[in-house]
Motif scaffolding. Structure first.
Motif, PDB file in Angstrom:
ATOM      1  N   GLN A 134       0.831  -1.201   0.000  1.00  0.00           N
ATOM      2  CA  GLN A 134       0.000   0.000   0.000  1.00  0.00           C
ATOM      3  C   GLN A 134       0.868   1.254   0.000  1.00  0.00           C
ATOM      4  OE1 GLN A 134      -2.313  -1.061   3.566  1.00  0.00           O
ATOM      5  NE2 GLN A 134      -4.154  -0.838   2.322  1.00  0.00           N
ATOM      6  N   VAL A 135       1.902   1.259   0.838  1.00  0.00           N
ATOM      7  CA  VAL A 135       2.810   2.404   0.904  1.00  0.00           C
ATOM      8  C   VAL A 135       3.577   2.543  -0.406  1.00  0.00           C
ATOM      9  CG1 VAL A 135       4.830   3.361   2.088  1.00  0.00           C
ATOM     10  CG2 VAL A 135       3.007   2.270   3.411  1.00  0.00           C
ATOM     11  N   TYR A 136       3.993   1.422  -0.956  1.00  0.00           N
ATOM     12  CA  TYR A 136       4.709   1.406  -2.235  1.00  0.00           C
ATOM     13  C   TYR A 136       3.892   2.069  -3.341  1.00  0.00           C
ATOM     14  CZ  TYR A 136       5.817  -0.909  -6.721  1.00  0.00           C
ATOM     15  OH  TYR A 136       6.048  -1.182  -8.042  1.00  0.00           O
ATOM     16  N   ILE A 137       2.621   1.719  -3.417  1.00  0.00           N
ATOM     17  CA  ILE A 137       1.753   2.292  -4.442  1.00  0.00           C
ATOM     18  C   ILE A 137       1.669   3.805  -4.301  1.00  0.00           C
ATOM     19  CG2 ILE A 137      -0.626   2.418  -5.310  1.00  0.00           C
ATOM     20  CD1 ILE A 137       0.982  -0.125  -6.008  1.00  0.00           C
ATOM     21  N   LEU A 138       1.478   4.271  -3.084  1.00  0.00           N
ATOM     22  CA  LEU A 138       1.327   5.708  -2.860  1.00  0.00           C
ATOM     23  C   LEU A 138       2.642   6.448  -3.096  1.00  0.00           C
ATOM     24  CD1 LEU A 138      -0.990   5.514   0.272  1.00  0.00           C
ATOM     25  CD2 LEU A 138      -1.631   6.221  -2.041  1.00  0.00           C
ATOM     26  N   LEU A 139       3.764   5.832  -2.733  1.00  0.00           N
ATOM     27  CA  LEU A 139       5.062   6.446  -3.010  1.00  0.00           C
ATOM     28  C   LEU A 139       5.281   6.612  -4.508  1.00  0.00           C
ATOM     29  CD1 LEU A 139       7.411   4.594  -0.475  1.00  0.00           C
ATOM     30  CD2 LEU A 139       6.895   7.050  -0.499  1.00  0.00           C
ATOM     31  N   THR A 140       4.946   5.569  -5.265  1.00  0.00           N
ATOM     32  CA  THR A 140       5.167   5.639  -6.722  1.00  0.00           C
ATOM     33  C   THR A 140       4.191   6.582  -7.409  1.00  0.00           C
ATOM     34  OG1 THR A 140       3.781   3.675  -7.092  1.00  0.00           O
ATOM     35  CG2 THR A 140       6.146   3.323  -6.811  1.00  0.00           C
ATOM     36  N   GLN A 141       3.137   6.965  -6.697  1.00  0.00           N
ATOM     37  CA  GLN A 141       2.201   7.957  -7.234  1.00  0.00           C
ATOM     38  C   GLN A 141       2.606   9.378  -6.853  1.00  0.00           C
ATOM     39  OE1 GLN A 141      -1.563   6.634  -5.649  1.00  0.00           O
ATOM     40  NE2 GLN A 141      -1.902   5.170  -7.306  1.00  0.00           N
ATOM     41  N   GLY A 142       3.724   9.505  -6.132  1.00  0.00           N
ATOM     42  CA  GLY A 142       4.244  10.822  -5.805  1.00  0.00           C
ATOM     43  C   GLY A 142       3.786  11.397  -4.479  1.00  0.00           C
ATOM     44  N   HIS A 143       3.131  10.612  -3.646  1.00  0.00           N
ATOM     45  CA  HIS A 143       2.665  11.111  -2.357  1.00  0.00           C
ATOM     46  C   HIS A 143       3.817  11.214  -1.363  1.00  0.00           C
ATOM     47  CE1 HIS A 143      -1.633  10.945  -3.277  1.00  0.00           C
ATOM     48  NE2 HIS A 143      -1.398   9.796  -3.898  1.00  0.00           N
TER      49      HIS A 143
END
Length: 222
Positions: free
Chosen positions: A162-171
């Motif tokens: 979940q964190v990985y997805i948000l990091l790769t989205q620029g959050h």
């Protein structure tokens, strides 16, 4: 099954829900009986309908506020294990379909899919079947190949993913903490684990790593 397939729509975008309702309204064998725009609202709607007493299938987005679709999926599998859940998302199939299926989804569709495929998938999973595309079936088969080494993405826990997805989205770390109800230092710990497991050094390399997976294989869930 007698009567139309009863569907709950879980998506945070009203225009998407309205579009899906229009598509399903054209099919007399399908009926939208409820809709929800947040993760907790999906769970509340299922509870109000008493699971399979009032529902045949949940059509669920991954990117949901309050609780993302994968967390909702896990809650539904725990509380209503016989209720089929079909995931519908904009996320690339090769990155997410297998993860969703391993968490208990009955199938995965990208929002770019055509209406005939959507209605057929709903019928299939409502009848107790699985919707697995040829691309997903290929990835699933590769996961059980003897001697295969797990990729970095497969080593991520559910929360790390979940964190990985948000990091790769620029959050930012703070934004991720707010969205997942985590302390910033906890997010930073997850970030460090993600960088280590994927062999990347910073968020830019992580984003490039994620982009390279779009044409590769999906990751699993521990």
């Amino acid at each position: 099954m007698t009567g139309p397939v009863r569907v709950l729509l879980g998506d945070d975008h009203k225009i998407v829900r309205e579009g899906l309702k229009m598509v399903l309204a054209d099919d007399p064998g399908l009926q939208v009986v409820a809709e929800a725009d947040t993760g907790p609202a999906v769970l509340a709607a299922v509870q109000a309908l008493q699971g399979t007493q009032g529902l045949d299938v949940v059509l669920l987005d991954i990117a949901m506020p309050g609780m993302d679709g994968l967390d909702v999926l896990q809650n539904l599998r725990r509380d209503w294990p016989s209720l089929p859940v079909l995931m519908l998302s904009t996320y690339p199939e090769k990155q997410y379909a297998v993860r969703c299926i391993q968490l208990g989804a009955s199938g995965y569709l990208n929002k770019s899919t055509d209406t005939d495929a959507l209605t057929a998938a709903l019928r299939r999973v409502a009848a107790g079947g699985m919707h697995v595309s040829p691309a997903t079936a290929e990835v699933l088969a590769s996961l059980i190949s003897p001697g295969r080494t797990k990729s970095g993405i497969e080593l991520l826990s559910h929360r790390e993913h979940q964190v990985y997805i948000l990091l790769t989205q620029g959050h930012t770390v703070s934004e991720i903490g707010a969205q997942l109800s985590l302390a910033p230092n906890t997010v930073s710990t997850y970030r460090a684990r993600i960088l280590e497991k994927t062999g990347t050094k910073n968020d830019v390399e992580l984003a490039l790593y994620a982009q390279s997976l779009v044409g590769g294989q999906a990751g699993g869930v521990r």
